[in-house]
Scaffold this active site. Sequence first.
Site, PDB file in Angstrom:
ATOM      1  N   LYS A 162      -1.414  15.908   4.828  1.00 53.24           N
ATOM      2  CA  LYS A 162      -0.921  14.918   5.083  1.00 53.24           C
ATOM      3  C   LYS A 162      -0.155  15.520   6.257  1.00 53.24           C
ATOM      4  CE  LYS A 162       2.584  11.380   4.853  1.00 53.24           C
ATOM      5  NZ  LYS A 162       2.552  10.166   4.320  1.00 53.24           N
ATOM      6  N   THR A 220       7.046  11.975   7.637  1.00 56.23           N
ATOM      7  CA  THR A 220       8.822  11.789   8.438  1.00 56.23           C
ATOM      8  C   THR A 220       9.631  11.699   7.025  1.00 56.23           C
ATOM      9  OG1 THR A 220       8.358   9.334   8.657  1.00 56.23           O
ATOM     10  CG2 THR A 220       8.053  10.768  10.022  1.00 56.23           C
ATOM     11  N   GLY A 245      -2.498   9.381   6.312  1.00 56.23           N
ATOM     12  CA  GLY A 245      -1.702   8.523   6.940  1.00 56.23           C
ATOM     13  C   GLY A 245      -0.130   8.552   7.046  1.00 56.23           C
TER      14      GLY A 245
HETATM   15  N1  LIG Z   1       0.286   2.320  -9.119  1.00 57.09           N
HETATM   16  C1  LIG Z   1       1.976   2.660  -9.580  1.00 57.09           C
HETATM   17  N2  LIG Z   1       2.362   2.919 -10.501  1.00 57.09           N
HETATM   18  C2  LIG Z   1       3.317   2.888 -10.664  1.00 57.09           C
HETATM   19  N3  LIG Z   1       4.101   2.998  -9.083  1.00 57.09           N
HETATM   20  C3  LIG Z   1       3.516   4.033  -8.301  1.00 57.09           C
HETATM   21  C4  LIG Z   1       2.457   3.470  -8.115  1.00 57.09           C
HETATM   22  N4  LIG Z   1       2.090   3.374  -6.978  1.00 57.09           N
HETATM   23  C5  LIG Z   1       3.078   3.742  -5.902  1.00 57.09           C
HETATM   24  N5  LIG Z   1       3.985   3.457  -7.142  1.00 57.09           N
HETATM   25  C6  LIG Z   1       5.681   4.390  -5.914  1.00 57.09           C
HETATM   26  O1  LIG Z   1       5.781   3.056  -5.768  1.00 57.09           O
HETATM   27  C7  LIG Z   1       6.429   4.001  -4.095  1.00 57.09           C
HETATM   28  C8  LIG Z   1       5.440   4.194  -3.086  1.00 57.09           C
HETATM   29  O2  LIG Z   1       4.597   4.575  -3.299  1.00 57.09           O
HETATM   30  P1  LIG Z   1       3.183   5.422  -2.731  1.00 57.09           P
HETATM   31  O3  LIG Z   1       3.928   7.071  -1.864  1.00 57.09           O
HETATM   32  O4  LIG Z   1       2.211   5.853  -3.278  1.00 57.09           O
HETATM   33  O5  LIG Z   1       3.718   5.220  -0.598  1.00 57.09           O
HETATM   34  P2  LIG Z   1       2.729   5.367   0.224  1.00 57.09           P
HETATM   35  O6  LIG Z   1       2.072   4.317   1.262  1.00 57.09           O
HETATM   36  O7  LIG Z   1       2.068   6.736   0.134  1.00 57.09           O
HETATM   37  O8  LIG Z   1       4.575   6.016   1.256  1.00 57.09           O
HETATM   38  P3  LIG Z   1       4.540   6.205   2.573  1.00 57.09           P
HETATM   39  O9  LIG Z   1       4.178   5.494   3.780  1.00 57.09           O
HETATM   40  O10 LIG Z   1       5.610   6.244   2.625  1.00 57.09           O
HETATM   41  O11 LIG Z   1       3.393   6.964   2.499  1.00 57.09           O
HETATM   42  C9  LIG Z   1       6.352   4.883  -5.038  1.00 57.09           C
HETATM   43  O12 LIG Z   1       7.767   5.159  -5.744  1.00 57.09           O
HETATM   44  C10 LIG Z   1       5.684   5.058  -5.939  1.00 57.09           C
HETATM   45  O13 LIG Z   1       5.976   6.029  -6.895  1.00 57.09           O
HETATM   46 MG   LIG Z   2       2.646   8.489   1.269  1.00 52.59          MG
END
Ligand SMILES: Nc1ncnc2c1ncn2[C@@H]1O[C@H](COP(=O)(O)OP(=O)(O)OP(=O)(O)O)[C@@H](O)[C@H]1O
Ligand SMILES: [Mg+2]
Length: 226
Positions: A39, A43, A111
């Site tokens: 990563k 932030t 990202g």
């Molecule tokens: N398949 C899933 N099942 C259950 N919860 C999920 C799933 N995918 C994502 N979440 C939940 O949704 C939220 C956002 O997911 P995640 O952190 O993976 O997003 P991200 O795209 O990585 O965000 P960021 O831009 O902050 O990196 C988290 O709380 C995560 O636990």
């Molecule tokens: Mg993320």
Amino acid sequence: VRRGLFVTGTGTGVGKTVVCAALMRLWRGHSTQRLRYWKPIQTGIEGDDDTRTVRGLSGCGADAVLEEGIRLPRPLSPHLAARLAGRVVDLDQLTRIANRQSTSSRWIVEGAGGVLVPLNDTELMIDLIGLLRLPVLVVARSTLGTINYTLLTVEALRRRSIRIAGVVMVGPRNRENRLAIEHYGGVEVLAELPRLQPLTAASLRRWTSKEHVLLNRMRPWFQANS
Ligand SMILES: Nc1ncnc2c1ncn2[C@@H]1O[C@H](COP(=O)(O)OP(=O)(O)OP(=O)(O)O)[C@@H](O)[C@H]1O
Ligand SMILES: [Mg+2]
């Protein structure tokens, strides 16, 4: 950082980190090369640590993640989080870290937010993607609104001649949205990850153990002699 995938999304909170953890889990044992997660820009480090989440959800060891990168307080866009911290996100610094890594490893790079998120006064996340030269996996929601966000993301990537490995949709299965993304975007939806309840290392492992299709479709991006 030569081979692997850059995992971006149609926005923040779409499930990139969970997909990265699934890929780490899925590919462990199937890749002859070492698989590592990175990563580059995090932030909101006081509350969000995607590296730690990936380790927890995938069960990978400390050596399977690269801890280096830009770490900023406040859960904001990198350009703003950096400005408020009196810093500037420097892409040279990140490419130097990337170039120092062993070329034999396979990488899953995550990202922050989506492709047009600003990093500093002149550069966006898509510029970092271009510099790292990895093909891109786009994580999208499965629900209403996703067609537009996904096609916009695909168009931005194509405009810069960045290779798109495919799309992973997260959320309740939506066949029409999937077909529309494939038809209008000219991309392949490689997998549909449901909302796992609860989301744990065990539930994610159960899902990945059935994802032979995803495994096969990703083979070209991860395997040794391709
Ligand atoms: N398949 C899933 N099942 C259950 N919860 C999920 C799933 N995918 C994502 N979440 C939940 O949704 C939220 C956002 O997911 P995640 O952190 O993976 O997003 P991200 O795209 O990585 O965000 P960021 O831009 O902050 O990196 C988290 O709380 C995560 O636990
Ligand atoms: Mg993320």
